[in-house]
Motif scaffolding. Sequence first.
Motif, PDB file in Angstrom:
ATOM      1  N   LEU A 432       5.885   2.915  -5.987  1.00 30.04           N
ATOM      2  CA  LEU A 432       5.405   2.071  -5.018  1.00 30.04           C
ATOM      3  C   LEU A 432       5.695   1.474  -4.636  1.00 30.04           C
ATOM      4  CD1 LEU A 432       2.446   0.905  -4.734  1.00 30.04           C
ATOM      5  CD2 LEU A 432       2.718  -0.778  -5.644  1.00 30.04           C
ATOM      6  N   ALA A 433       7.062   1.221  -4.336  1.00 24.50           N
ATOM      7  CA  ALA A 433       8.712   0.842  -4.018  1.00 24.50           C
ATOM      8  C   ALA A 433       9.192   1.326  -2.897  1.00 24.50           C
ATOM      9  CB  ALA A 433       9.739   0.405  -4.678  1.00 24.50           C
ATOM     10  N   ALA A 434       8.684   2.932  -3.205  1.00 24.47           N
ATOM     11  CA  ALA A 434       8.988   4.470  -2.266  1.00 24.47           C
ATOM     12  C   ALA A 434       7.955   4.111  -0.951  1.00 24.47           C
ATOM     13  CB  ALA A 434       9.216   5.354  -2.826  1.00 24.47           C
ATOM     14  N   GLN A 435       6.422   4.341  -1.178  1.00 24.38           N
ATOM     15  CA  GLN A 435       5.363   3.888  -0.659  1.00 24.38           C
ATOM     16  C   GLN A 435       6.214   2.979   0.279  1.00 24.38           C
ATOM     17  OE1 GLN A 435       1.789   3.670  -2.054  1.00 24.38           O
ATOM     18  NE2 GLN A 435       1.928   5.449  -3.873  1.00 24.38           N
ATOM     19  N   ARG A 436       6.317   1.655  -0.351  1.00 29.20           N
ATOM     20  CA  ARG A 436       6.121   0.270   0.622  1.00 29.20           C
ATOM     21  C   ARG A 436       7.911   1.053   2.123  1.00 29.20           C
ATOM     22  NH1 ARG A 436       8.213  -5.307  -1.864  1.00 29.20           N
ATOM     23  NH2 ARG A 436      10.232  -3.830  -2.070  1.00 29.20           N
ATOM     24  N   THR A 437       8.899   1.865   1.709  1.00 27.00           N
ATOM     25  CA  THR A 437      10.077   2.084   1.855  1.00 27.00           C
ATOM     26  C   THR A 437       9.835   2.994   2.673  1.00 27.00           C
ATOM     27  OG1 THR A 437      11.395   1.456   0.373  1.00 27.00           O
ATOM     28  CG2 THR A 437      11.923   3.335   1.948  1.00 27.00           C
ATOM     29  N   ARG A 438       8.319   3.915   2.512  1.00 26.45           N
ATOM     30  CA  ARG A 438       7.937   4.740   3.369  1.00 26.45           C
ATOM     31  C   ARG A 438       7.715   4.359   4.934  1.00 26.45           C
ATOM     32  NH1 ARG A 438       5.842  10.672   2.654  1.00 26.45           N
ATOM     33  NH2 ARG A 438       5.583  11.209   5.343  1.00 26.45           N
ATOM     34  N   VAL A 439       6.725   3.560   4.278  1.00 27.92           N
ATOM     35  CA  VAL A 439       5.986   2.913   5.736  1.00 27.92           C
ATOM     36  C   VAL A 439       6.934   2.457   6.569  1.00 27.92           C
ATOM     37  CG1 VAL A 439       4.840   0.557   6.496  1.00 27.92           C
ATOM     38  CG2 VAL A 439       3.810   2.022   4.049  1.00 27.92           C
TER      39      VAL A 439
END
Length: 568
Positions: A432-439
């Motif tokens: 989920l942290a990776a999704q936040r970073t992607r955004v």
Amino acid sequence: MITLLRGDLTQWRRIRTRMPTSQAVAAAADARAAGDWRTAAALADTVVDVDLDDVRDRFGTEAAAAIAEDLRHLALDLLLWHLPRHHGGMTTLRARTSAVLAPQAVDHGTPLLRVRLPLSPTGPQRLRLTVATLADLNDHRWYVAPRHTWDIRETAAIRAAWCCSADRSPLLAPDGTPLPWSALGTGDDAAAATERVYLLLAAGEHTAAWRACGIELPFTDTKALHRDPATPTCPVGLAAEIRAAAATFTERPRFPAERVDTLFGAHLNISVGDGLVAAESDPHDYNEGPPQVASGPIPADLALLHAGLSTPDDLHPLLRSALFPTLPPARHRGDHRSATDLRSPTTGVVGPPGRELPAESAVGEPGAPVRVRCRGEWHIVGVRDGALRLHNHDANELRREQALRVMGGASAGCFAVRDTWLTGAGRLPKALAAQRTRVRERLLDGDTDWLLDGLARGVVDPLMRDGSGWSLRHMAMWVDHPRLLPLLDAAGLPVDARDRIGRTPLYVAVMNGGDIALIRALLDAGADPYAETVHGASAIRVAGDHARRDDRASLDRLWRDRRTAADR
């Protein structure tokens, strides 16, 4: 072994994956070929502040013609490959710096093309193309960008700048494959001689490496020659670049001696006299003065190729053809899109294109379900229909959790993840942290269309926060904010949403060089210019210190208009 020369390859691999796409580069080339240099600049996410009629009025017809000729051959998408970045793993451009595009000749009143880098490493990563004179550059940090880094007529000169041989580049075979460390420096060609300098640097023989490149060092302390033991400053090609700058900038009003760019940590005064290039150690920090010649570690692209972290096809096409002229044309992923295809469907304005990201970035694809350990079990959370959903908890459990929080209880499991998602405080599961970073990274790249698509499909949560507590409204300065702000208003995101230290979107925009139009839009929506951070700072107090000099007048007028309206 290549890490002895470049300890930041992971950073530069990330930087290279976030460069303009091959489609955008091709569209910019088409625009230049059609004489539309403004569209080519917009495709490189550059704001153009050049009025050729004004240049003609101020400097004459001949000077304006020279500027216009350089603009027709200016590849800002290529210059992006050579611009300095921040150290420490960041992918953003070096702040408060300008690249002066090397002219054919210059005196005190000659107009120069100047590319201004962002005001802040966390600010909008848009470039700004302006015209300036040497007098305008007083008290500014700037360096000379050689013509092979931006002029499509002279890109082949990078072979001489990087001291390549006729058939190959240093560290590489003619086809771009890496040479083994044991094979470096063998032979009498230019690439082998360059590799011998690299080997000296890797062995810590910095003084010998500089002298091998034709720069005399009348001192023995080599601290000034490297930023840290893993990244020595590379002198290859530096002497020639210094002589060229000295010949061009013959009537500079300040700093008559050439200086290695302190952006890279080498505190040296470099002078040219009777054909001799000499360096003197300078213990002072000249970051406030304008250095003239840039020098850093060995070229990142050569190091990435040698480490097997990239291939020639990953290079900018102009750089690839210059370094590997015998290779067949590259085959790029995706369909070719023209400049018209890259325009925003709603505004018709050319905007920054999406980036081609490596396959492993799919791990952070927004909306993908994520497992969370909760109450001794594995539960699923994920963004769906525009919000983070806790799939294993019903509405009654959510109400009980909210009541627990009101009474001072602490959240755990899925509920703790939800709190972190909405505040930025705490830890998220890696996926989920990776999704936040992607955004965050796609917004930092200026990819408005990607964000709006994610919001429309409900896989991006408009109320999410990053690790600093920044909301999408804080990040609006990176994208086409007129298209984003109405969606955030509809989602109920407060105009004065605060991050973890109390910074509002207005404060962040002022501090980081956000557009005046964005600042005006936030004020129109009711943003409070006096809202203070935990340190007692406010947008109206920091504007004079942190805004660009040419933005301060606009901000002053904006504050004055607001005070006048409030007094009525």
